[in-house]
Design a protein around this motif. Structure first.
Motif, PDB file in Angstrom:
ATOM      1  N   GLN A   1      -6.179   5.130   5.067  1.00 22.97           N
ATOM      2  CA  GLN A   1      -7.068   5.961   4.232  1.00 22.97           C
ATOM      3  C   GLN A   1      -8.008   5.084   3.407  1.00 22.97           C
ATOM      4  O   GLN A   1      -9.220   5.314   3.331  1.00 22.97           O
ATOM      5  N   LYS A   2      -7.431   4.043   2.795  1.00 21.86           N
ATOM      6  CA  LYS A   2      -8.236   3.168   1.940  1.00 21.86           C
ATOM      7  C   LYS A   2      -9.270   2.407   2.760  1.00 21.86           C
ATOM      8  O   LYS A   2     -10.434   2.300   2.368  1.00 21.86           O
ATOM      9  N   ILE A   3      -8.847   1.872   3.891  1.00 21.33           N
ATOM     10  CA  ILE A   3      -9.783   1.121   4.725  1.00 21.33           C
ATOM     11  C   ILE A   3     -10.916   2.036   5.185  1.00 21.33           C
ATOM     12  O   ILE A   3     -12.091   1.663   5.149  1.00 21.33           O
ATOM     13  N   ASN A   4     -10.577   3.227   5.595  1.00 20.55           N
ATOM     14  CA  ASN A   4     -11.604   4.159   6.063  1.00 20.55           C
ATOM     15  C   ASN A   4     -12.566   4.546   4.950  1.00 20.55           C
ATOM     16  O   ASN A   4     -13.774   4.692   5.179  1.00 20.55           O
ATOM     17  N   ALA A   5     -12.036   4.720   3.742  1.00 16.34           N
ATOM     18  CA  ALA A   5     -12.909   5.061   2.617  1.00 16.34           C
ATOM     19  C   ALA A   5     -13.897   3.925   2.350  1.00 16.34           C
ATOM     20  O   ALA A   5     -15.103   4.142   2.171  1.00 16.34           O
ATOM     21  N   GLU A   6     -13.390   2.698   2.336  1.00 14.01           N
ATOM     22  CA  GLU A   6     -14.251   1.537   2.113  1.00 14.01           C
ATOM     23  C   GLU A   6     -15.274   1.403   3.235  1.00 14.01           C
ATOM     24  O   GLU A   6     -16.453   1.134   3.001  1.00 14.01           O
TER      25      GLU A   6
ATOM     26  N   ILE B   1      -7.770  -5.396   0.861  1.00 12.61           N
ATOM     27  CA  ILE B   1      -8.829  -4.749   1.639  1.00 12.61           C
ATOM     28  C   ILE B   1     -10.147  -5.208   1.052  1.00 12.61           C
ATOM     29  O   ILE B   1     -10.352  -5.165  -0.163  1.00 12.61           O
TER      30      ILE B   1
ATOM     31  N   PHE C   1       0.798  -1.227   0.000  1.00  9.74           N
ATOM     32  CA  PHE C   1       0.000   0.000   0.000  1.00  9.74           C
ATOM     33  C   PHE C   1       0.833   1.281   0.000  1.00  9.74           C
ATOM     34  O   PHE C   1       0.295   2.363  -0.082  1.00  9.74           O
TER      35      PHE C   1
ATOM     36  N   SER D   1      -1.550   5.313   3.977  1.00  7.84           N
ATOM     37  CA  SER D   1      -2.299   5.007   2.764  1.00  7.84           C
ATOM     38  C   SER D   1      -3.266   3.848   2.990  1.00  7.84           C
ATOM     39  O   SER D   1      -4.411   3.863   2.532  1.00  7.84           O
ATOM     40  N   LEU D   2      -2.806   2.845   3.732  1.00  6.33           N
ATOM     41  CA  LEU D   2      -3.685   1.707   4.052  1.00  6.33           C
ATOM     42  C   LEU D   2      -4.890   2.189   4.845  1.00  6.33           C
ATOM     43  O   LEU D   2      -6.032   1.848   4.544  1.00  6.33           O
TER      44      LEU D   2
END
Lengths: 230, 308
Positions: free
Chosen positions: A140-145, A168, A132, A137-138
């Motif tokens: 951010q992506k998890i939170n967006a999902e 993810i 990631f 960055s990880l």
């Protein structure tokens, strides 16, 4: 896996259901695992009120209903009643999934004084950077999902054992991660059902997601990762 | 009883169980492959849908449903659905459609498009507030009660079934009482079993944002069983919330009004379907003399070896 050890340890020590065990070797019953920390120990990220309700009410209900469904399944199988066997599948998936997922979740979080929130070291930390770019960055992506998930469900960091990479994923309701891929192993799951945050964060799920990282137990996730990628 | 396919008021569309049929009116859904595209890149957000307040003050349902719940549920959740809907619809082909049309089109036969969640949830919550009233609960009367007793056996059994549907909707969703006035549309089959009993009350539950409009039912009553609907007042005790709703909040007046409208719409649809069938009859080639001429068979005069 955590689930199996929970079943054998708890059912034997509690002594309940022992008659059931002798009557039928196939039927196992499950019980609520203790939390390795106090309900209030994750504050202010997650309130004690939520932790207590989440553990004693929600998780317990999944276990109670899972046990009930398994008992009914057992009877139906013995009677050769296929239509009941088929009808029970969704209750088993839902309540069994609820039990599995929450058992993992309690180990995914830890009080700050027990290294909750400490960034991952070891091979998982390295794998996160590789997959990631960075921990930020990880997250951010998890939170967006997690924020985009409609309705109830979970957001996961998983290990794809076959492809040997981190993924993810989200699952709906109480579907375990394995429903998204047979080779997926859950390292970290975040409950985004409203019951996981509503009393404290109300409708602002993104705030819950921002704050939960302060108590994420990376030691546990790293342990699973190292074991499963060996 | 008319097939479900044509709707008098809005667009024609198909159901998975009823096969594919081309809509007859020009409408975005007429080209199912077409994606909803933004018409321009200027990002002008035109607010077409508005957040309607409930038909009572936010504290009017106390002590059963707290003001705090209404403040969040209506003031934050419902409001967000409406705002997101406007953002998602603005500048696309969905703009200008009625809310119900947006729901049907974006449901896209189950392969939902992005606007669906916002649109359906905006509608669902309007419908939910109007399903309740201060001092509600009790029993319905008149036609509505008669229908309930006909289709569920008794009001008590209806209540049991409705509560059970609401309690067993796994995850987020809704439970509904709806008026079902359609049947499978078998285009060329003659259905001899047409009867008033095909128009009946049904209880259904749905996940997340789905509502019975997408099945071409007429919704009459709903209860929101997303956790945000009851968590502040009841925490995990969904069953208690449901009982409270039935005993203290249901507006049978609203349900009754909706039933009358539903019956009227169903009757209108029936007439429309009859009219349509008549038109098609008139266009068919006439059976009669022409055909006899064409199908004249050569018969050996006098010599009929097969005859007795």
């Amino acid at each position: 896996m955590a689930l199996r050890s929970l079943a054998t340890r708890k059912t034997l020590t509690l002594g309940l259901n022992s008659t059931r065990l002798t009557q039928s070797r196939a039927l196992q019953t499950f019980s609520l695992p203790d939390l390795p920390y106090d309900y209030g120990a994750l504050e202010p990220a997650i309130s004690g009120e939520i932790m207590q309700l989440h553990h004693q009410k929600h998780h317990q209900t999944y276990i109670t209903n899972y046990n009930k469904a398994l008992e009914q399944l057992h009877e139906a199988i013995q009677k050769g009643d296929f239509s009941t066997v088929a009808k029970l599948q969704s209750a088993i998936k839902f309540n069994g999934g609820g039990h599995i997922n929450h058992s993992i979740f309690w180990q995914n979080i830890a009080p700050i004084r027990e290294e909750g929130g400490e960034p991952p070291k070891g091979s998982l930390g390295w794998a996160i950077d590789t997959n990631f770019g960075s921990l930020e960055s990880l997250i951010q992506k998890i939170n967006a999902e997690g924020a985009a998930l409609q309705g109830s469900g979970w957001v996961w960091l998983g290990l794809d054992k076959e492809l040997k990479k981190l993924v993810i994923e989200t699952t709906a309701n109480q579907d375990p991660l394995v429903t998204k891929g047979a080779h997926l192993v859950p390292l970290l799951g975040i409950d985004v059902w409203e019951h996981a945050y509503y009393l404290q964060y109300k409708n602002v799920r993104p705030d819950y997601l921002k704050n939960i990282w302060k108590v994420i137990n990376w030691k546990y996730a790293n342990g699973v990762y190292e074991k499963e990628s060996a | 009883m008319a097939a479900a396919m044509s709707m008098v008021t809005s667009s024609s569309f198909t159901f998975p169980s009823q096969g594919l049929r081309l809509p007859t009116r020009s409408h975005p859904c007429m080209k199912p492959q077409r994606r909803i595209m933004r018409k321009d890149a200027s990002n002008v957000i035109t607010a077409t849908y508005e957040l309607k307040p409930p038909p009572y003050p936010l504290n009017a349902l106390e002590p059963h449903m707290s003001r705090e719940t209404l403040e969040y549920h209506w003031g934050k959740h419902h409001r967000a659905y409406v705002e997101n809907l406007n953002k998602q619809v603005g500048g696309t082909d969905l703009e200008g459609l009625s809310l119900e049309d947006v729901i049907i089109v974006s449901y896209n036969r189950g392969d939902i498009l992005p606007a669906f969640n916002s649109a359906a949830q905006a509608w669902n919550h309007d419908f939910f507030w109007e399903s309740m009233r201060p001092g509600g609960g009790g029993k319905p009367s008149g036609d509505l009660l008669d229908l309930i007793e006909r289709d569920f056996g008794s009001f008590e059994r209806f209540t049991e079934e409705f509560k059970s549907a609401a309690a067993t909707q796994f995850g987020s969703g809704w439970a509904w009482l709806a008026y079902k006035a359609n049947r499978l549309g078998l285009e060329n089959a003659v259905n001899p079993w047409s009867s008033e009993n095909d128009k009946k009350l049904v209880i259904v539950k749905s996940p997340n944002a789905v509502n019975p409009l997408v099945w071409d039912y007429f919704p009459l009553l709903t209860i929101d069983v997303w956790e945000h609907a009851y968590y502040l007042d009841f925490q995990n005790r969904r069953a208690e919330y449901i009982s409270m709703f039935m005993e203290k909040l249901v507006s049978w007046e609203a349900v009754n009004d909706r039933l009358e409208k539903a019956k009227a719409q169903a009757a209108e649809r029936e007439m429309e379907e009859e009219r349509r069938k008549k038109e098609e009859e008139e266009w068919k080639p006439t059976n009669g003399d022409d055909d006899d001429e064409g199908l004249e068979m050569y018969v050996d005069s006098g010599d009929d070896s097969e005859a007795e």
